[in-house]
Scaffold this motif. Structure first.
Motif, PDB file in Angstrom:
ATOM      1  N   VAL A  43       0.865  -1.179   0.000  1.00 29.41           N
ATOM      2  CA  VAL A  43       0.000   0.000   0.000  1.00 29.41           C
ATOM      3  C   VAL A  43       0.903   1.231   0.000  1.00 29.41           C
ATOM      4  O   VAL A  43       1.810   1.349   0.824  1.00 29.41           O
ATOM      5  CB  VAL A  43      -0.924   0.017   1.231  1.00 29.41           C
ATOM      6  CG1 VAL A  43      -1.785   1.274   1.224  1.00 29.41           C
ATOM      7  CG2 VAL A  43      -1.807  -1.231   1.263  1.00 29.41           C
ATOM      8  N   SER A  44       0.652   2.138  -0.932  1.00 30.56           N
ATOM      9  CA  SER A  44       1.470   3.347  -1.036  1.00 30.56           C
ATOM     10  C   SER A  44       0.582   4.582  -0.963  1.00 30.56           C
ATOM     11  O   SER A  44      -0.611   4.525  -1.270  1.00 30.56           O
ATOM     12  CB  SER A  44       2.260   3.348  -2.354  1.00 30.56           C
ATOM     13  OG  SER A  44       1.380   3.325  -3.456  1.00 30.56           O
ATOM     14  N   GLY A  45       1.184   5.691  -0.574  1.00 26.39           N
ATOM     15  CA  GLY A  45       0.483   6.960  -0.530  1.00 26.39           C
ATOM     16  C   GLY A  45      -0.086   7.329   0.825  1.00 26.39           C
ATOM     17  O   GLY A  45      -0.694   8.399   0.966  1.00 26.39           O
ATOM     18  N   ILE A  46       0.102   6.467   1.836  1.00 28.68           N
ATOM     19  CA  ILE A  46      -0.478   6.769   3.151  1.00 28.68           C
ATOM     20  C   ILE A  46       0.195   7.986   3.776  1.00 28.68           C
ATOM     21  O   ILE A  46      -0.471   8.842   4.367  1.00 28.68           O
ATOM     22  CB  ILE A  46      -0.362   5.542   4.077  1.00 28.68           C
ATOM     23  CG1 ILE A  46      -1.197   4.381   3.509  1.00 28.68           C
ATOM     24  CG2 ILE A  46      -0.843   5.880   5.481  1.00 28.68           C
ATOM     25  CD1 ILE A  46      -1.135   3.125   4.341  1.00 28.68           C
ATOM     26  N   THR A  47       1.512   8.080   3.649  1.00 31.62           N
ATOM     27  CA  THR A  47       2.227   9.236   4.209  1.00 31.62           C
ATOM     28  C   THR A  47       1.819  10.526   3.512  1.00 31.62           C
ATOM     29  O   THR A  47       1.658  11.569   4.154  1.00 31.62           O
ATOM     30  CB  THR A  47       3.746   9.024   4.094  1.00 31.62           C
ATOM     31  OG1 THR A  47       4.106   7.807   4.751  1.00 31.62           O
ATOM     32  CG2 THR A  47       4.497  10.177   4.745  1.00 31.62           C
TER      33      THR A  47
END
Length: 218
Positions: free
Chosen positions: A94-98
């Motif tokens: 999962v990417s983009g949480i930060t």
């Protein structure tokens, strides 16, 4: 033009300062995301912080004392939709949480500027930059020393048998949730292996050099 600007500064002097401060704060946060090549970068975070300040100013200029928090609550809801748009799932990653969290904190700082809490907004921005930049190195160190990989190793039963678990112990790697399955002339070994990144790479190289291993993945 000068008379218009003078009238604006006389009537909305504090509000104009808040708007410019919010653009500055959002631009600083967005610059950190921009140099890392993230989807929400310089202009995006500047607009989010700027917009949050405008909505916060509107909430008290409307003059409804009993429901001043209504506009602020809807700002949080709207920012939530924006944050959800930058989160992507790729297989098991999962990417983009930060980046979504950066959008969230940018809106929060904009709201602080909107109510005139400049000192608190400045401290929040400094802490946000510390978390985004400085703590990135700490996270890299943690990820390197405490990696977790799910291995699936297929062995040929006609070849020499391997002591995979024993080799993991020699490398000081931890192995849990071991499953061993048989399919025809093949033995399927599955487990979660954790430990230092360099030792896991050594384990991968050992697997590549074993003729008894038909294939493996992690």
């Amino acid at each position: 033009m000068n008379s218009i600007l003078n009238n604006l500064s006389h009537i909305y002097g504090d509000e104009l300062i808040k708007i410019f401060v919010s653009v500055l704060c959002g631009s600083i946060l967005g610059f950190e995301r921009e140099i890392r090549g993230k989807s929400a970068g310089f202009r995006t975070l500047a607009l989010i912080c700027f917009g949050s300040t405008i909505f916060t100013i509107c909430s008290y200029l409307l003059g409804v004392d009993a429901n001043r928090d209504r506009v602020a609550a809807n700002v949080i809801t709207g920012v939530g939709f924006l944050g959800a748009g930058v989160i992507f799932r790729n297989n098991i990653a999962v990417s983009g949480i930060t980046t979504a969290a950066s959008i969230w904190i940018s809106a929060a700082i904009g709201m602080l500027v909107g109510i005139g809490a400049y000192e608190l907004a400045g401290v929040s921005m400094i802490l946000s930059l510390f978390i985004l930049y400085a703590m990135d190195y700490i996270q890299f160190w943690i990820d390197f020393r405490f990696q977790h990989r799910d291995y699936k190793i297929i062995l040929d039963l006609s070849a020499e048998q391997l002591e995979i678990t024993a080799h993991l112990q020699d490398l000081k790697l931890r192995c849990i949730n071991i499953k061993v399955l048989r399919s025809g002339n093949q033995l399927i070994w599955q487990a979660q292996v954790s430990g230092r990144g360099d030792r896991l790479e050594t384990f991968n190289n050992w697997l590549l050099n074993q003729r008894a291993i038909s294939s493996f993945e992690w």
